[in-house]
Design a protein around this motif. Structure first.
Motif, PDB file in Angstrom:
ATOM      1  N   VAL A 150       0.867  -1.179   0.000  1.00 11.70           N
ATOM      2  CA  VAL A 150       0.000   0.000   0.000  1.00 11.70           C
ATOM      3  C   VAL A 150       0.905   1.231   0.000  1.00 11.70           C
ATOM      4  N   ALA A 151       0.374   2.351  -0.453  1.00 14.65           N
ATOM      5  CA  ALA A 151       1.199   3.561  -0.483  1.00 14.65           C
ATOM      6  C   ALA A 151       0.341   4.818  -0.463  1.00 14.65           C
ATOM      7  N   ARG A 152       0.942   5.888  -0.010  1.00 15.60           N
ATOM      8  CA  ARG A 152       0.365   7.231  -0.156  1.00 15.60           C
ATOM      9  C   ARG A 152       1.529   8.147  -0.525  1.00 15.60           C
ATOM     10  N   SER A 153       1.218   9.173  -1.286  1.00 10.19           N
ATOM     11  CA  SER A 153       2.297  10.076  -1.688  1.00 10.19           C
ATOM     12  C   SER A 153       1.781  11.497  -1.822  1.00 10.19           C
ATOM     13  N   ALA A 154       2.688  12.431  -1.723  1.00  7.44           N
ATOM     14  CA  ALA A 154       2.345  13.837  -1.960  1.00  7.44           C
ATOM     15  C   ALA A 154       3.618  14.563  -2.367  1.00  7.44           C
ATOM     16  N   TRP A 155       3.441  15.529  -3.239  1.00  4.20           N
ATOM     17  CA  TRP A 155       4.553  16.418  -3.563  1.00  4.20           C
ATOM     18  C   TRP A 155       4.215  17.776  -2.992  1.00  4.20           C
ATOM     19  N   ARG A 156       5.027  18.256  -2.100  1.00  6.73           N
ATOM     20  CA  ARG A 156       4.799  19.599  -1.559  1.00  6.73           C
ATOM     21  C   ARG A 156       6.127  20.204  -1.110  1.00  6.73           C
ATOM     22  N   ASP A 157       6.170  21.510  -1.181  1.00  4.11           N
ATOM     23  CA  ASP A 157       7.367  22.269  -0.773  1.00  4.11           C
ATOM     24  C   ASP A 157       8.626  21.749  -1.466  1.00  4.11           C
ATOM     25  N   GLY A 158       8.490  21.411  -2.745  1.00  6.07           N
ATOM     26  CA  GLY A 158       9.666  21.023  -3.511  1.00  6.07           C
ATOM     27  C   GLY A 158      10.211  19.655  -3.183  1.00  6.07           C
ATOM     28  N   ALA A 159       9.369  18.790  -2.600  1.00  7.90           N
ATOM     29  CA  ALA A 159       9.873  17.455  -2.247  1.00  7.90           C
ATOM     30  C   ALA A 159       8.763  16.413  -2.381  1.00  7.90           C
ATOM     31  N   TRP A 160       9.157  15.191  -2.708  1.00  5.76           N
ATOM     32  CA  TRP A 160       8.231  14.063  -2.681  1.00  5.76           C
ATOM     33  C   TRP A 160       8.224  13.458  -1.286  1.00  5.76           C
ATOM     34  N   HIS A 161       7.040  13.097  -0.840  1.00  7.15           N
ATOM     35  CA  HIS A 161       6.866  12.380   0.418  1.00  7.15           C
ATOM     36  C   HIS A 161       6.095  11.112   0.062  1.00  7.15           C
ATOM     37  N   VAL A 162       6.727   9.979   0.265  1.00  4.60           N
ATOM     38  CA  VAL A 162       6.102   8.711  -0.111  1.00  4.60           C
ATOM     39  C   VAL A 162       6.155   7.762   1.075  1.00  4.60           C
ATOM     40  N   VAL A 163       5.017   7.179   1.425  1.00  6.91           N
ATOM     41  CA  VAL A 163       5.048   6.123   2.431  1.00  6.91           C
ATOM     42  C   VAL A 163       4.525   4.839   1.783  1.00  6.91           C
ATOM     43  N   MET A 164       5.296   3.772   1.929  1.00  7.61           N
ATOM     44  CA  MET A 164       4.881   2.454   1.428  1.00  7.61           C
ATOM     45  C   MET A 164       4.826   1.501   2.606  1.00  7.61           C
ATOM     46  N   GLY A 165       3.903   0.576   2.552  1.00 12.70           N
ATOM     47  CA  GLY A 165       3.793  -0.373   3.650  1.00 12.70           C
ATOM     48  C   GLY A 165       3.298  -1.725   3.192  1.00 12.70           C
ATOM     49  N   ARG A 166       3.415  -2.690   4.129  1.00  3.55           N
ATOM     50  CA  ARG A 166       3.031  -4.059   3.796  1.00  3.55           C
ATOM     51  C   ARG A 166       2.748  -4.817   5.083  1.00  3.55           C
ATOM     52  N   PRO A 167       1.739  -5.685   5.080  1.00  8.28           N
ATOM     53  CA  PRO A 167       1.538  -6.532   6.258  1.00  8.28           C
ATOM     54  C   PRO A 167       2.755  -7.430   6.461  1.00  8.28           C
ATOM     55  N   PHE A 168       3.041  -7.764   7.716  1.00  2.82           N
ATOM     56  CA  PHE A 168       4.131  -8.721   7.967  1.00  2.82           C
ATOM     57  C   PHE A 168       3.802 -10.072   7.339  1.00  2.82           C
TER      58      PHE A 168
END
Lengths: 217, 342
Positions: A150-168
């Motif tokens: 799963v993931a969420r992302s955003a580009w703000r203030d000149g930078a990418w912010h990406v979080v990725m995750g997975r069940p154990f």
């Protein structure tokens, strides 16, 4: 790198603004351009020999888990975000987390037949549905679109912010993925592609050494 | 892996009438799906001209003394969009519309943009048509450039194919192809190109572009078939030569270069041996072999005019249509075309 265990839902941890992320330790990971000599074809070597690439450094990494799932958050500066393959010459920004599935694979080789690697691959045109990738050397990656990432992302203030995750715990069809378990340590490497600089495939910034991810019990 | 036999195509530029029947045969058969709208695996362009994608001859790729030569990716604008036309407005509104049929939103470039424009000053103006498909090269720059071995050259016939399951859409192939005959499908996110109608070839049916051509422009066959027209035109008579041989990819599409009428001088007198299509231009396109090629064509034409036999002219005239395609002269109408069973 600590993968701190906290009490938070998966939805919360996918929230880029979530307070939970303030509890995570931030690590700066040094990146380098991949070696021009190791590019798999003469065409790529000749083309990029005098063309700068892979210059994003360092990259901010934070990790958390909630006992059920593990999340990795990556942030890097990108003044000119490229989100879509909206032209023949357009490439999208991307990031990846690489894990050696067995043994101590060589990071620059993208694994080997006996020591394959698994990656979580986010790209700006993937609608936050990352690919799970396996490889047994450079140029052999196979993308699995159906995967528990799963993931969420955003580009703000000149930078990418990406979080990725997975069940154990992942189901049998996904057994090629890295085994993750609280109380263990896994190795991870990182990569960044800048679409506006025509970066794709092996043309990228990467962490030349593995980082240890200590997953709290 | 070594190629055992190589299929090849010869196109006689002196016979093409620019009707684009080949283009439409290809389009309806292979590139009518989403993401392929702008693709013309086969196209006919007016020469001299900017071609498609625009100014492709200046985009690099191929090989030089330093090996693989860097290229650049064309843009969608340089290919030109597949235009939507205002059919509803013109045909369905009823009454006396003065609205002309035209692309919605205008058009800024497209394939054969300079249709019949040509070059030269009257009365020495000239143009000719150039048909292009993937050259299915013996030394394909696309195959060499791909880091994933997603492009391969078939052992049995030398057809160059892209494996869409392996392709990750990196487009190094398109950069490296000096002819820019690879297209990027933005919907499927993979590269696609002419497949030399391999499903037809496998059944002994010639390529759609060749079979549909009303001008009998295209010969297709195995390059080593000594009885076939390809071998005779390329190897024996040496009148069919590749486009831009200096690109170093060794194309397997060959062209019989265009003859043209002699120029008129300022007094309106014919200047013999001074063709309207400048030789420097033909040498630019086809290399220095074009001189000998045109000389051979003229010699053999003269023989035929004198009533003497000429094997070369008989081949190029192509009285027996099916002889242009052997062994791919099977009628597709006779094939079992029931849907494939799973």
């Amino acid at each position: 790198m600590q993968v701190k265990r906290i009490t938070a839902s998966t939805d919360e941890l996918l929230g880029l603004q979530a307070a939970a992320w303030a509890q995570a330790e931030e690590t700066l990971v040094d990146m380098l351009p991949t070696s021009i000599a190791l590019q798999p074809t003469e065409y790529i070597q000749n083309t990029f020999a005098n063309q700068p690439y892979g210059e994003v450094t360092p990259v901010k990494v934070r990790c958390l888990h909630n006992g059920d799932a593990m999340f990795i958050r990556i942030e890097w500066p990108e003044p000119n975000p490229s989100r879509a393959l909206n032209n023949v010459n357009a490439f999208a920004d991307g990031c990846g987390v690489l894990f050696p599935v067995a043994g101590d694979a060589v990071i620059t080789e993208m694994g080997s037949v006996s020591q394959p690697v698994n990656a979580w691959h986010w790209r700006a045109d993937y609608d936050d549905k990352p690919n799970s990738v396996t490889a047994t050397s450079r140029g052999t990656s196979v993308r699995y679109k159906t995967n528990p990432l799963v993931a969420r992302s955003a580009w703000r203030d000149g930078a990418w912010h990406v979080v990725m995750g997975r069940p154990f715990e992942v189901a049998e069809p996904h057994r090629r993925m890295i085994e993750l378990k609280p109380g263990t340590t896994v190795k991870a490497g990182f990569a960044i592609w800048r679409g506006s600089n025509q970066e794709r495939g092996g043309i990228k910034a990467y962490s030349p050494t593995w980082s240890d991810l200590n997953i709290e019990a | 892996m070594a190629v055992q036999r190589q299929v090849a195509m010869v196109m006689d530029l002196n016979k093409c009438l620019g009707c684009q029947t080949c283009t439409i045969a290809c389009k309806t058969l292979w590139t009518d799906l989403e993401g392929m709208e702008y693709m013309w695996w086969n196209i006919v362009v007016t020469m001299p001209g900017h071609g498609t994608p625009r100014d492709w001859q200046h985009m690099g790729g191929g090989f030089n003394e330093a090996g693989a030569r860097p290229g650049r990716l064309p843009t969608r604008e340089e290919f030109g969009e597949a235009w939507d036309f205002n059919y509803d407005q013109v045909y369905s509104q009823g009454g006396n519309t003065s609205q002309r049929l035209e692309p919605v939103g205008g058009a800024t470039y497209g394939p054969n943009w300079e249709e019949d424009q040509g070059a030269g000053e009257y009365p020495n103006s000239y143009y000719f048509y150039l048909q292009t498909i993937c050259n299915h090269c013996t030394n394909p720059a696309c195959v060499a450039a791909c880091p994933r071995q997603a492009i391969y050259k078939r052992e049995e016939d030398g057809i160059v194919l892209i494996d869409e399951n392996r392709c990750h859409g990196y487009r190094f192939c398109l950069e490296a192809c000096p002819y820019k005959k690879i297209y990027f499908n933005q919907v499927k996110k993979v590269s696609q190109k002419c497949i030399f109608c391999y499903p037809r070839i496998e059944k002994g049916v010639v390529n759609a572009c060749a079979r549909q051509c009303p001008g009998r422009v295209r010969f297709v066959g195995f390059l080593d078939d000594e009885e076939g027209p390809i071998y005779k035109l390329v190897k024996v008579w040496k009148v069919a030569i590749p486009l831009h041989p200096e690109y170093g990819t060794q194309p397997n599409v060959y062209y019989v270069p265009p003859l043209s009428p002699p120029r008129f001088d300022e007094n309106g007198e014919i200047v013999e041996d001074d063709p309207r299509i400048p030789m420097w231009y033909l040498r630019y396109l086809f290399g220095s072999d074009v001189d000998d090629t045109l000389a051979t064509l003229k010699t053999e034409m003269a023989k035929k005019r004198r009533g003497e036999p000429s094997e070369l002219m008989d081949i190029l005239i192509a009285r027996v249509w099916r002889d242009m395609f052997k062994p791919f002269d099977r009628d597709p109408g006779g094939l079992d075309r029931s849907p494939a069973q799973a």
